[in-house]
Design a protein around this motif. Structure first.
Motif, PDB file in Angstrom:
ATOM      1  N   ARG A  70      -2.964  -4.173  35.699  1.00 36.41           N
ATOM      2  CA  ARG A  70      -2.487  -3.056  34.876  1.00 36.41           C
ATOM      3  C   ARG A  70      -3.218  -1.736  35.161  1.00 36.41           C
ATOM      4  N   ASP A 116      -3.241  -7.372  26.412  1.00 37.50           N
ATOM      5  CA  ASP A 116      -2.254  -7.348  27.493  1.00 37.50           C
ATOM      6  C   ASP A 116      -2.932  -7.517  28.854  1.00 37.50           C
ATOM      7  N   ASP A 117      -4.159  -6.976  28.984  1.00 31.54           N
ATOM      8  CA  ASP A 117      -4.921  -7.172  30.223  1.00 31.54           C
ATOM      9  C   ASP A 117      -5.146  -8.655  30.497  1.00 31.54           C
ATOM     10  N   ALA A 147      -2.032 -10.437  31.564  1.00 31.80           N
ATOM     11  CA  ALA A 147      -1.699 -10.076  32.945  1.00 31.80           C
ATOM     12  C   ALA A 147      -2.661 -10.735  33.935  1.00 31.80           C
TER      13      ALA A 147
END
Length: 275
Positions: A42, A108-109, A112
């Motif tokens: 990201r 979200d990191d 991912a």
């Protein structure tokens, strides 16, 4: 006499060799080139270290911390899990030069990162801010978390989510620095990390209902997080167990590492029994 001296010298030499081997064998967690690697995630590079084999176990440290926070836990869990220890965005070796930082961003990191590492789902242990991240990860990416253990997490930033004395100190620190013009990259980053806990998290109790996985919610009996707040968290997660660790402050996983490791591992292994 000469024989005794020779034997004594041999014993001393062997002792130093054993000590040297022991020290050499112990990894420098958070700074271990043999286990460390950067992953592009990201728009940033997340620094990770991987230990052991087995089912994936993601470790998420707290505010201002790094992988080294889990030095008392990695050796235990690496015996049966593939331990993935991560320096969170803007922490440790994971740089992030952008101005903003949020728990949602970090959750979200981690999702991912698991995709990049070709990991469908993992067990998760989070401490402090990492405990918040574990909860956010389970809410935002429910299929990524098999089970989670969250210790020392809060849902909102005030004197009900953090003990009043500590929150008062946070206010003092904020007021002392809020008008400062930070010039170096390190100063700007440290301020951004501080503000993360000043303005966040902002998780509604109702949002916890979306967590699908079994969850072990943990805090020390004299934690920075009020016991009542930790109880609220456990009560609002559908498949949650509560563990208030006796005679413990905020770092439950350090102060009571043996008990913490064993109990969390037992929770991960045992089937969930619906209450």
């Amino acid at each position: 006499m000469q024989i005794q001296k020779s034997l004594l010298l041999l014993f001393v030499c062997m002792t130093f060799v054993q000590i040297g081997c022991s020290q050499e064998a112990k990894p420098s967690y958070g700074n271990n080139a043999a286990a460390g690697r950067y992953y592009s995630v990201r728009g940033i590079k997340l620094y990770t270290e991987v230990y052991g084999t087995g089912k994936p176990l993601l470790l998420i440290h707290g505010n201002g911390g790094s992988i080294n926070a889990f030095a008392s836990n990695i050796p235990y869990f690496a015996k049966k899990y593939k331990v993935i220890a991560v320096d969170s965005r803007a922490h440790g070796k994971s740089r992030d030069d952008r101005d903003s930082l949020s728990f949602e961003m970090m959750a979200d990191d981690f999702a991912a990162l698991m995709d990049v590492m070709h990991i469908d789902s993992a067990y998760v242990i989070g401490w402090s801010d990492g405990g918040i991240n574990a909860i956010e990860l389970a809410m935002r990416h429910p299929d990524k978390v098999i089970k989670l253990a969250s210790t020392g997490a809060n849902l909102w930033p005030d004197s009900t989510g953090i003990i009043p004395s500590y929150w008062k100190q946070e206010q003092i620190d904020y007021n002392a620095k809020k008008n400062t013009v930070f010039t170096t990259a390190r100063e700007k980053n440290d301020w951004k990390v501080f503000l993360l806990d000043w303005f966040q998290p902002n998780i509604k109790l109702s949002a916890l209902k979306t967590i699908k996985c079994p969850s072990l919610i943990i805090a020390g009996d004299h934690d920075l997080i009020p016991t009542e707040h930790t109880v609220l968290i456990s009560q609002n997660i559908p498949k949650a167990y509560l563990w208030i660790v006796p005679n413990s402050g905020h770092p439950t996983l350090i102060e009571h590492s043996d008990e913490f490791n064993k109990k969390v591992d037992e929770f991960f292994v045992k089937p969930f029994n619906k209450r």
